[in-house]
Motif scaffolding. Sequence first.
Motif, PDB file in Angstrom:
ATOM      1  N   MET A 259      37.478  94.922 -22.494  1.00  0.00           N
ATOM      2  CA  MET A 259      38.430  94.037 -21.610  1.00  0.00           C
ATOM      3  C   MET A 259      38.154  94.582 -20.137  1.00  0.00           C
ATOM      4  O   MET A 259      38.209  95.879 -20.079  1.00  0.00           O
ATOM      5  N   ASN A 260      38.216  94.015 -19.362  1.00  0.00           N
ATOM      6  CA  ASN A 260      38.039  94.446 -17.817  1.00  0.00           C
ATOM      7  C   ASN A 260      39.376  94.912 -17.419  1.00  0.00           C
ATOM      8  O   ASN A 260      40.397  94.584 -17.741  1.00  0.00           O
ATOM      9  N   GLU A 261      39.275  95.553 -16.346  1.00  0.00           N
ATOM     10  CA  GLU A 261      40.725  96.275 -15.552  1.00  0.00           C
ATOM     11  C   GLU A 261      41.569  94.964 -15.443  1.00  0.00           C
ATOM     12  O   GLU A 261      43.110  95.451 -15.378  1.00  0.00           O
ATOM     13  N   ILE A 262      41.146  94.005 -14.999  1.00  0.00           N
ATOM     14  CA  ILE A 262      42.109  92.907 -14.798  1.00  0.00           C
ATOM     15  C   ILE A 262      42.925  92.402 -15.803  1.00  0.00           C
ATOM     16  O   ILE A 262      44.043  92.158 -15.799  1.00  0.00           O
ATOM     17  N   ASP A 263      42.194  92.202 -16.737  1.00  0.00           N
ATOM     18  CA  ASP A 263      42.536  91.765 -18.097  1.00  0.00           C
ATOM     19  C   ASP A 263      43.748  92.697 -18.661  1.00  0.00           C
ATOM     20  O   ASP A 263      44.915  92.460 -19.034  1.00  0.00           O
ATOM     21  N   GLU A 264      43.544  93.918 -18.583  1.00  0.00           N
ATOM     22  CA  GLU A 264      44.179  95.123 -18.998  1.00  0.00           C
ATOM     23  C   GLU A 264      45.478  94.984 -18.241  1.00  0.00           C
ATOM     24  O   GLU A 264      46.676  95.214 -18.661  1.00  0.00           O
ATOM     25  N   LEU A 265      45.297  94.853 -16.904  1.00  0.00           N
ATOM     26  CA  LEU A 265      46.671  94.742 -16.097  1.00  0.00           C
ATOM     27  C   LEU A 265      47.448  93.749 -16.461  1.00  0.00           C
ATOM     28  O   LEU A 265      48.729  93.663 -16.466  1.00  0.00           O
ATOM     29  N   ILE A 266      46.876  92.388 -16.623  1.00  0.00           N
ATOM     30  CA  ILE A 266      47.725  91.536 -17.202  1.00  0.00           C
ATOM     31  C   ILE A 266      48.420  91.577 -18.145  1.00  0.00           C
ATOM     32  O   ILE A 266      49.544  91.135 -18.499  1.00  0.00           O
ATOM     33  N   GLU A 267      47.812  92.128 -19.193  1.00  0.00           N
ATOM     34  CA  GLU A 267      48.068  92.444 -20.576  1.00  0.00           C
ATOM     35  C   GLU A 267      49.457  93.259 -20.568  1.00  0.00           C
ATOM     36  O   GLU A 267      50.591  93.215 -20.918  1.00  0.00           O
ATOM     37  N   MET A 268      49.220  94.388 -19.460  1.00  0.00           N
ATOM     38  CA  MET A 268      50.338  95.412 -19.312  1.00  0.00           C
ATOM     39  C   MET A 268      51.714  94.865 -18.735  1.00  0.00           C
ATOM     40  O   MET A 268      52.807  95.019 -19.199  1.00  0.00           O
ATOM     41  N   ILE A 269      51.241  93.991 -17.766  1.00  0.00           N
ATOM     42  CA  ILE A 269      52.349  93.109 -17.008  1.00  0.00           C
ATOM     43  C   ILE A 269      53.245  92.192 -18.253  1.00  0.00           C
ATOM     44  O   ILE A 269      54.369  92.111 -18.313  1.00  0.00           O
ATOM     45  N   ASP A 270      52.533  91.406 -18.948  1.00  0.00           N
ATOM     46  CA  ASP A 270      52.949  90.514 -19.941  1.00  0.00           C
ATOM     47  C   ASP A 270      53.765  91.437 -21.103  1.00  0.00           C
ATOM     48  O   ASP A 270      54.686  90.793 -21.317  1.00  0.00           O
ATOM     49  N   SER A 271      53.097  92.426 -21.336  1.00  0.00           N
ATOM     50  CA  SER A 271      53.938  93.091 -22.503  1.00  0.00           C
ATOM     51  C   SER A 271      55.278  93.759 -21.756  1.00  0.00           C
ATOM     52  O   SER A 271      56.349  93.640 -22.782  1.00  0.00           O
ATOM     53  N   ARG A 272      55.374  94.209 -20.727  1.00  0.00           N
ATOM     54  CA  ARG A 272      56.384  94.724 -20.307  1.00  0.00           C
ATOM     55  C   ARG A 272      57.571  93.596 -19.964  1.00  0.00           C
ATOM     56  O   ARG A 272      58.804  93.661 -20.388  1.00  0.00           O
ATOM     57  N   MET A 273      57.299  92.380 -19.329  1.00  0.00           N
ATOM     58  CA  MET A 273      58.028  91.336 -19.343  1.00  0.00           C
ATOM     59  C   MET A 273      58.542  90.747 -20.680  1.00  0.00           C
ATOM     60  O   MET A 273      59.656  90.428 -20.756  1.00  0.00           O
ATOM     61  N   SER A 274      57.673  90.953 -21.777  1.00  0.00           N
ATOM     62  CA  SER A 274      58.120  90.294 -23.077  1.00  0.00           C
ATOM     63  C   SER A 274      59.134  91.381 -23.736  1.00  0.00           C
ATOM     64  O   SER A 274      59.930  90.952 -24.275  1.00  0.00           O
TER      65      SER A 274
END
Length: 64
Positions: A1-16
Amino acid sequence: MNEIDELIEMIDSRMSSGVSRLSVGFSEDLQTGVKKEVYHHGRCDVGSPWAKGTVSNCDATDEK
């Protein structure tokens, strides 16, 4: 996974998980891959004078 995908996953996880506001920043002071999280119990900005309780020009007081 690249850094941008990791960032998006982290944000989605926090919002969820129920986080309603999130501020993401980047620093060259931290080592690569190190993450730092600061939590604040309120709606004012983390680190602001309001959040720290150091506002010097406020005449508002809590009275019961």
